[in-house]
Motif scaffolding. Structure first.
Motif, PDB file in Angstrom:
ATOM      1  N   UNK A 105       0.830  -1.206   0.000  1.00  0.00           N
ATOM      2  CA  UNK A 105       0.000   0.000   0.000  1.00  0.00           C
ATOM      3  C   UNK A 105       0.867   1.259   0.000  1.00  0.00           C
ATOM      4  N   UNK A 106       1.912   1.248   0.810  1.00  0.00           N
ATOM      5  CA  UNK A 106       2.796   2.411   0.884  1.00  0.00           C
ATOM      6  C   UNK A 106       3.567   2.596  -0.421  1.00  0.00           C
ATOM      7  N   UNK A 107       4.028   1.500  -1.014  1.00  0.00           N
ATOM      8  CA  UNK A 107       4.756   1.577  -2.279  1.00  0.00           C
ATOM      9  C   UNK A 107       3.878   2.179  -3.370  1.00  0.00           C
ATOM     10  N   UNK A 108       2.628   1.733  -3.434  1.00  0.00           N
ATOM     11  CA  UNK A 108       1.739   2.263  -4.460  1.00  0.00           C
ATOM     12  C   UNK A 108       1.373   3.722  -4.190  1.00  0.00           C
ATOM     13  N   UNK A 109       1.325   4.099  -2.927  1.00  0.00           N
ATOM     14  CA  UNK A 109       1.031   5.485  -2.599  1.00  0.00           C
ATOM     15  C   UNK A 109       2.111   6.418  -3.147  1.00  0.00           C
ATOM     16  N   UNK A 110       3.371   5.970  -3.126  1.00  0.00           N
ATOM     17  CA  UNK A 110       4.460   6.796  -3.675  1.00  0.00           C
ATOM     18  C   UNK A 110       4.323   6.983  -5.183  1.00  0.00           C
ATOM     19  N   UNK A 111       3.540   6.102  -5.820  1.00  0.00           N
ATOM     20  CA  UNK A 111       3.306   6.199  -7.267  1.00  0.00           C
ATOM     21  C   UNK A 111       1.987   6.916  -7.571  1.00  0.00           C
ATOM     22  N   UNK A 112       1.367   7.440  -6.537  1.00  0.00           N
ATOM     23  CA  UNK A 112       0.112   8.155  -6.716  1.00  0.00           C
ATOM     24  C   UNK A 112      -1.100   7.247  -6.836  1.00  0.00           C
ATOM     25  N   UNK A 113      -0.963   6.000  -6.388  1.00  0.00           N
ATOM     26  CA  UNK A 113      -2.050   5.026  -6.483  1.00  0.00           C
ATOM     27  C   UNK A 113      -2.698   4.837  -5.113  1.00  0.00           C
ATOM     28  N   UNK A 114      -4.009   4.996  -5.064  1.00  0.00           N
ATOM     29  CA  UNK A 114      -4.757   4.762  -3.828  1.00  0.00           C
ATOM     30  C   UNK A 114      -5.188   3.303  -3.809  1.00  0.00           C
ATOM     31  N   UNK A 115      -4.517   2.492  -3.007  1.00  0.00           N
ATOM     32  CA  UNK A 115      -4.761   1.050  -2.984  1.00  0.00           C
ATOM     33  C   UNK A 115      -6.035   0.676  -2.258  1.00  0.00           C
ATOM     34  N   UNK A 116      -6.283   1.301  -1.117  1.00  0.00           N
ATOM     35  CA  UNK A 116      -7.427   0.949  -0.285  1.00  0.00           C
ATOM     36  C   UNK A 116      -8.693   1.604  -0.828  1.00  0.00           C
ATOM     37  N   UNK A 117      -9.514   0.813  -1.513  1.00  0.00           N
ATOM     38  CA  UNK A 117     -10.771   1.327  -2.076  1.00  0.00           C
ATOM     39  C   UNK A 117     -11.984   0.739  -1.350  1.00  0.00           C
ATOM     40  N   UNK A 118     -11.746   0.064  -0.251  1.00  0.00           N
ATOM     41  CA  UNK A 118     -12.850  -0.539   0.511  1.00  0.00           C
ATOM     42  C   UNK A 118     -13.747   0.538   1.111  1.00  0.00           C
ATOM     43  N   UNK A 119     -15.021   0.520   0.724  1.00  0.00           N
ATOM     44  CA  UNK A 119     -15.972   1.483   1.264  1.00  0.00           C
ATOM     45  C   UNK A 119     -15.814   2.878   0.715  1.00  0.00           C
ATOM     46  N   UNK A 120     -15.090   3.023  -0.378  1.00  0.00           N
ATOM     47  CA  UNK A 120     -14.832   4.339  -0.956  1.00  0.00           C
ATOM     48  C   UNK A 120     -15.326   4.403  -2.393  1.00  0.00           C
ATOM     49  N   UNK A 121     -15.727   5.602  -2.806  1.00  0.00           N
ATOM     50  CA  UNK A 121     -16.140   5.791  -4.188  1.00  0.00           C
ATOM     51  C   UNK A 121     -17.631   5.574  -4.384  1.00  0.00           C
ATOM     52  N   UNK A 122     -18.066   5.812  -5.609  1.00  0.00           N
ATOM     53  CA  UNK A 122     -19.474   5.680  -5.979  1.00  0.00           C
ATOM     54  C   UNK A 122     -19.769   4.232  -6.354  1.00  0.00           C
ATOM     55  N   UNK A 123     -20.383   3.502  -5.442  1.00  0.00           N
ATOM     56  CA  UNK A 123     -20.651   2.077  -5.641  1.00  0.00           C
ATOM     57  C   UNK A 123     -22.077   1.759  -5.216  1.00  0.00           C
TER      58      UNK A 123
END
Length: 204
Positions: free
Chosen positions: A23-41
């Motif tokens: 998760x931290x590695x992807x955050x440095x690339x501008x990627x939000x890994x944790x999408x649980x309960x987030x966004x329009x679903x």
């Protein structure tokens, strides 16, 4: 601390440590890994994801407590052979989980993610299972529960594995809409958990 407690603690730290490191590695690339309960679903998806997030985070605490308090809590399993079998299963689950994250590369997400562009990964472990990361979770949870089985850990094992299955179903609905015929073809050739159970998995 006993040998089995030390082994269990190292496996638990490795499992969750690998998740947060990814998760931290992807955050440095501008990627939000944790999408649980987030966004329009859909509401159902949101409820499952939020419930899964709360339960899995709670499970981590239950696992650590079960390991530390191993000699004090009521244990359902006293057989050392069975408990070490649990340790082996938890280790296997951790290795499968880490390999699945590595295979997914930057397409790895936790939860349904319609906002970010990802690729359909079908190589590596994904040739044998549509959901190897979830399979890793299940083995990890099963293993730690066998090794340090008490009323609380058993309850959370049932809750977590049930919610993980519901999450798989929701994610597969999304993958059909996101990748269409490509995913449908992949689903026909690869089992939900393992290809050995292809017919049962694909019919659900």
């Amino acid at each position: 601390m006993t040998t089995i407690q030390l082994a269990g603690l190292l496996i638990v730290l490795s499992f969750y440590g690998s998740y947060f490191a990814k998760q931290r590695l992807q955050r440095t690339l501008g990627i939000s890994t944790d999408r649980l309960g987030r966004g329009n679903k859909p509401k159902k998806t949101l409820v499952i994801e939020v419930s899964l997030k709360i339960t899995t985070f709670s499970m981590a605490g239950v696992q650590l407590g079960s390991i530390v308090m191993d000699t004090r809590w009521i244990s359902f399993i006293s057989s050392n052979a069975l408990r070490y079998t649990g340790i082996a299963a938890a280790l296997a689950g951790t290795m499968i989980f880490i390999a699945a994250m590595a295979t997914m590369k930057n397409s790895w997400r936790a939860g349904v993610d319609a906002a970010q562009k990802t690729e359909l990964v079908t190589d590596g472990l994904y040739r044998f299972s549509r959901n190897p990361a979830f399979l890793g979770f299940d083995l990890f949870y099963l293993g730690i529960t066998l090794a340090f089985c008490n009323p609380v850990s058993l309850l959370f094992f049932v809750l977590c594995t049930a919610l993980l299955h519901l999450q798989i179903v929701e994610e597969e609905k999304f993958l059909i809409s996101a990748f269409g015929a490509e995913y449908v073809k992949y689903r026909k050739n690869t089992g939900r958990y393992v290809t050995l159970f292809l017919k049962q998995a694909s019919s659900r």
